[in-house]
Design an enzyme around this catalytic site. Structure first.
Site, PDB file in Angstrom:
ATOM      1  N   GLY A 285       0.719  -1.099  -0.299  1.00 19.66           N
ATOM      2  CA  GLY A 285       0.006   0.047  -0.043  1.00 19.66           C
ATOM      3  C   GLY A 285       0.801   1.274  -0.114  1.00 19.66           C
ATOM      4  O   GLY A 285       0.395   2.329   0.677  1.00 19.66           O
ATOM      5  N   ALA A 286       2.058   0.961  -0.499  1.00 15.96           N
ATOM      6  CA  ALA A 286       3.275   2.325  -0.513  1.00 15.96           C
ATOM      7  C   ALA A 286       2.535   3.524  -1.361  1.00 15.96           C
ATOM      8  O   ALA A 286       3.349   4.488  -1.203  1.00 15.96           O
ATOM      9  CB  ALA A 286       4.235   1.525  -0.898  1.00 15.96           C
ATOM     10  N   THR A 287       1.826   3.374  -2.264  1.00 17.75           N
ATOM     11  CA  THR A 287       1.199   4.571  -3.019  1.00 17.75           C
ATOM     12  C   THR A 287      -0.029   5.122  -2.277  1.00 17.75           C
ATOM     13  O   THR A 287      -0.874   6.205  -2.820  1.00 17.75           O
ATOM     14  CB  THR A 287       1.322   4.255  -4.250  1.00 17.75           C
ATOM     15  N   GLY A 288      -0.533   4.589  -1.212  1.00 14.43           N
ATOM     16  CA  GLY A 288      -1.622   5.225  -0.707  1.00 14.43           C
ATOM     17  C   GLY A 288      -1.459   6.312   0.466  1.00 14.43           C
ATOM     18  O   GLY A 288      -0.398   6.736   0.823  1.00 14.43           O
TER      19      GLY A 288
ATOM     20  N   ASP B 274       1.620  -6.768  -8.461  1.00 10.89           N
ATOM     21  CA  ASP B 274       0.059  -7.037  -8.243  1.00 10.89           C
ATOM     22  C   ASP B 274      -0.110  -8.182  -7.261  1.00 10.89           C
ATOM     23  O   ASP B 274       0.054  -9.322  -7.322  1.00 10.89           O
ATOM     24  CB  ASP B 274      -0.453  -7.706  -9.690  1.00 10.89           C
TER      25      ASP B 274
ATOM     26  N   LYS C 175      -5.955  -0.855  10.379  1.00  7.27           N
ATOM     27  CA  LYS C 175      -7.287  -0.804  10.656  1.00  7.27           C
ATOM     28  C   LYS C 175      -8.134  -0.179   9.356  1.00  7.27           C
ATOM     29  O   LYS C 175      -7.491   0.410   8.612  1.00  7.27           O
ATOM     30  CB  LYS C 175      -7.741  -0.055  11.802  1.00  7.27           C
TER      31      LYS C 175
ATOM     32  N   GLU D  95     -12.845  16.542  13.680  1.00  6.73           N
ATOM     33  CA  GLU D  95     -11.892  16.821  12.588  1.00  6.73           C
ATOM     34  C   GLU D  95     -12.406  18.077  11.703  1.00  6.73           C
ATOM     35  O   GLU D  95     -13.716  18.035  11.368  1.00  6.73           O
ATOM     36  CB  GLU D  95     -11.686  15.705  11.647  1.00  6.73           C
TER      37      GLU D  95
ATOM     38  N   ASP E  69     -14.954   3.621  10.986  1.00 11.22           N
ATOM     39  CA  ASP E  69     -13.834   4.383  10.759  1.00 11.22           C
ATOM     40  C   ASP E  69     -13.137   4.655  12.052  1.00 11.22           C
ATOM     41  O   ASP E  69     -11.945   4.444  12.590  1.00 11.22           O
ATOM     42  CB  ASP E  69     -13.823   5.426   9.945  1.00 11.22           C
TER      43      ASP E  69
ATOM     44  N   HIS F   3     -10.685   3.579  17.502  1.00 12.87           N
ATOM     45  CA  HIS F   3     -10.150   4.706  18.594  1.00 12.87           C
ATOM     46  C   HIS F   3     -10.884   4.953  19.528  1.00 12.87           C
ATOM     47  O   HIS F   3     -10.432   4.923  20.895  1.00 12.87           O
ATOM     48  CB  HIS F   3      -9.629   5.981  17.646  1.00 12.87           C
TER      49      HIS F   3
HETATM   50  C1  BG6 Z   1      -8.010   7.171  11.224  1.00 12.40           C
HETATM   51  C2  BG6 Z   1      -9.057   7.290  10.522  1.00 12.40           C
HETATM   52  O1  BG6 Z   1      -7.641   5.827  11.492  1.00 12.40           O
HETATM   53  O2  BG6 Z   1      -7.598   8.419  11.938  1.00 12.40           O
HETATM   54  C3  BG6 Z   1      -9.272   8.822   9.618  1.00 12.40           C
HETATM   55  O3  BG6 Z   1      -9.017   6.451   9.386  1.00 12.40           O
HETATM   56  C4  BG6 Z   1      -8.835   9.821  10.803  1.00 12.40           C
HETATM   57  O4  BG6 Z   1     -10.479   9.164   8.991  1.00 12.40           O
HETATM   58  C5  BG6 Z   1      -7.581   9.519  11.408  1.00 12.40           C
HETATM   59  O5  BG6 Z   1      -8.736  10.968  10.221  1.00 12.40           O
HETATM   60  C6  BG6 Z   1      -7.433  10.590  12.748  1.00 12.40           C
HETATM   61  O6  BG6 Z   1      -6.282  10.278  13.230  1.00 12.40           O
HETATM   62  P1  BG6 Z   1      -5.507  11.431  14.099  1.00 12.40           P
HETATM   63  O7  BG6 Z   1      -4.370  10.798  14.600  1.00 12.40           O
HETATM   64  O8  BG6 Z   1      -5.234  12.566  12.980  1.00 12.40           O
HETATM   65  O9  BG6 Z   1      -6.396  11.991  15.289  1.00 12.40           O
END
Ligand code: BG6
Length: 455
Positions: free
Chosen positions: A9-12, A78, A137, A205, A224, A229
Site C-alpha cells: 500500500g506504498a502509494t496510498g 500485483d 485498521k 476533525e 472508521d 479509536h
Molecule cells: C484514522 C481514520 O484511523 O484516524 C481517519 O481512518 C482519521 O479518518 C484519523 O482522520 C484521525 O487520526 P489522528 O491521529 O489524526 O487523530
C-alpha cells in the site's frame, strides 16, 4: 538486527501522510539499523527514483529525504498474482535480512488472501518469531467479515506474529490514561459513579474526506473511528485495574469492559456533511455517515448510571480529540457556598493535536473578597519535549520491530468491538445533513442536552 520492512500500500494515503514521516523520524533518531531497508510495494510500475519523486510531492510534512532515501526501495507487484510474491521472496532472500516485518496498509478484504500468499511463498514462515505482520485498521467491516479474516490469519500465522494496528494506542496521552488513573491516588479513589457525572470521548476533525473518498465511503465515521479509536479510549478509561501490567493483563480487562458497554438507542445521531456527496470518489447517492454521536453506559458496578458520550465527525469546527471526565458536585458544595457560581471538577485529557491534561478546581479569588472562582490547571505534555513528542506511528513501528504487542489490539478486543458496532447498526438512520457544528449541536440537544457540552 538487519531488517526488511515491507509496506503493502506504498502509494496510498497512509504511507504518505503517516508512515513515511514516521520512518524518516525513526531514521533521524537512529532507530533503524543502517543496513535495514524499507521495501515499498505498490502496483504502479515505478523505479525507486520515480517513487521517491512521487513521495516527495505527496508527503506534506518536513522530511529529511537525504537521510530517508537510502533506506527506500520500490517494488512493483500485483497483490493478486502469485508471481509477484515469488519475485518479492527472491528479492528479500538476496538481502539476507533475518528479520522481516510486513505492514499491510491495504483494504481489509485483501488481508486473508495476502496472508495466504505470504505464507505460500515463505515470505512469512508460520511460527518464525522474526517474521511479523502488521494489519492497518479497519480489521473487517463487521463482525462476520472480521471473524473470517481472523480465521485466515490464524491459519497462516501464529498469534504472536500478528499485529492489529490502532494508531491511537501509540499516542502519548492514550498511553498516559493508565498512569493518570493508577499512579494518582486522587483519581484512583474517585474513578466511579459516586464521583463521576459523565464521560465524553470526542474526536472532531475539520477536514473532510480529502482524497480518501474510495475508502471512506464504504466505511463511514462509526466504523472508521468508533469501532477502533473511540472504543479503545473508552476501554482504558472504564476498565478495572489489571491484576498485572503485562500485555495480557491489560488486554483482559479491556475486553471485559467492552463486553459490558450498552448503547442507548434513544440517543444516536448519524450525520453527513453538506457537500460530501460531491467529493471525489463518493457515490452521489451516498448515505455514509461522516459524523456520529452515541450515548452509552457500562453495565458494571463501577459505572452504574454514568453516561459515556461518543462523538466523532469530519468537517467540524476544529481538529481536536479529548477525553473529558466531569465530576459530580461536592456533597456540601451548594449548602456551603449558596451564592457562588462554582463549577464541578473536570479532568480533560488532550489527546491531539495538543497533548496534555487540564484539571479544573475551585479556588478563592485572591484579595480581600471571599469569592470563589473555578480555575483550569494545565499541563502541556509535549512542551517537555519541545513540542516534538513522537508521532503515534513511530511508536507503532518500533513496537512492531521489537515484537511488543502491548499497543496492538488482541482478536477478542476487535471481536467485542464489532459486536457492539453491529448492534448500533440496527439503529442506523439516513444521515442528517449538517452545514455546521452549531447546527449539529442544536439537533442533538433536542435528544440529550448533556451530549453536546463539548461539541
Ligand atoms: C484514522 C481514520 O484511523 O484516524 C481517519 O481512518 C482519521 O479518518 C484519523 O482522520 C484521525 O487520526 P489522528 O491521529 O489524526 O487523530
Amino acid at each position: 538486527m538487519k531488517t526488511d520492512i515491507v509496506v503493502f500500500g506504498a502509494t496510498g494515503n497512509l504511507m504518505y501522510k503517516k508512515l513515511l514521516p514516521a520512518f524518516a523520524s525513526l531514521v533521524k533518531k537512529g532507530h533503524l539499523n543502517t543496513d535495514s531497508r524499507i521495501v515499498c510495494v505498490g502496483r504502479r510500475p515505478l523505479s525507486t527514483e520515480q517513487y521517491l519523486e512521487l513521495a516527495r510531492s505527496e508527503v506534506k510534512v518536513n522530511v529529511d529525504w537525504r537521510l530517508l532515501s537510502p533506506f527506500i526501495q520500490y517494488f512493483s507487484m500485483d497483490l493478486n498474482q502469485r508471481k509477484g510474491y515469488e519475485m518479492l521472496a527472491k528479492n528479500l532472500k538476496q538481502n539476507r535480512a533475518k528479520k522481516r516485518i510486513f505492514y499491510l496498509a491495504i483494504a481489509p478484504e485483501l488481508f486473508g488472501d495476502v496472508a495466504q500468499e505470504l505464507n505460500a511463498s515463505n515470505l512469512v514462515v508460520k511460527g518464525n518469531s522474526l517474521h511479523k505482520v502488521g494489519f492497518e485498521k479497519p480489521f473487517g467491516e463487521d463482525l462476520a467479515s472480521a471473524k473470517a479474516i481472523n480465521a485466515m490469519l490464524w491459519q497462516y500465522f501464529e498469534e504472536k506474529q500478528i499485529f492489529r494496528v490502532d494508531h491511537y494506542l501509540g499516542k502519548e496521552m492514550i498511553q498516559n490514561i493508565m498512569v493518570m488513573r493508577f499512579a494518582n491516588r486522587l483519581f484512583e479513589q474517585g474513578w466511579h459513579h459516586q464521583a463521576i457525572e459523565k464521560v465524553t470521548i470526542i474526536a472532531k476533525e475539520s477536514e473532510g474526506v480529502m482524497n480518501r473518498g474510495g475508502y471512506y465511503d464504504s466505511v463511514g465515521a462509526l466504523k472508521d473511528m468508533v469501532q477502533s479509536h473511540l472504543l479503545q479510549m473508552a476501554a482504558l478509561i472504564a476498565m478495572e485495574p489489571p491484576t498485572s501490567f503485562d500485555v495480557e493483563g491489560i488486554r483482559d480487562q479491556k475486553v471485559e469492559v467492552i463486553k459490558k458497554l450498552r448503547f442507548d438507542e434513544k440517543v444516536i445521531l448519524f450525520g453527513q456533511y453538506d457537500g460530501y456527496k460531491k467529493e471525489k470518489n463518493i457515490d452521489p447517492k451516498s448515505i455514509t455517515d461522516t459524523f456520529v454521536c452515541l450515548k452509552a453506559t457500562f453495565d458494571t458496578t463501577r459505572w452504574t448510571g454514568v453516561p459515556f458520550y461518543f462523538i466523532t465527525g469530519k468537517k467540524l469546527n476544529t481538529k481536536v480529540t479529548e477525553i473529558i471526565i466531569d465530576f459530580k458536585k461536592g456533597h456540601h458544595q451548594d449548602a456551603l457556598y449558596p451564592d457562588q457560581a462554582l463549577l464541578s471538577n473536570r479532568l480533560i485529557i488532550n489527546v491531539t493535536p495538543d497533548e496534555g491534561v487540564e484539571f479544573r478546581m475551585n479556588i478563592k479569588r485572591p484579595g480581600l473578597s471571599n469569592k470563589i472562582r473555578p480555575v483550569d490547571m494545565n499541563r502541556c505534555y509535549d512542551c517537555d519535549l519541545g513540542g516534538n513528542s513522537p508521532e503515534a506511528y513511530e511508536r507503532i513501528i518500533v513496537d512492531l520491530l521489537e515484537g511488543n504487542s502491548t499497543l496492538f489490539a488482541r482478536w477478542d478486543e476487535i471481536e467485542s468491538a464489532w459486536k457492539l458496532i453491529d448492534d448500533v447498526q440496527k439503529y442506523r438512520q439516513i444521515p442528517y445533513i449538517y452545514h455546521s457544528t452549531d447546527e449539529l449541536k442544536s439537533t442533538i440537544s433536542l435528544m440529550d442536552k448533556e451530549a453536546v457540552s463539548y461539541l
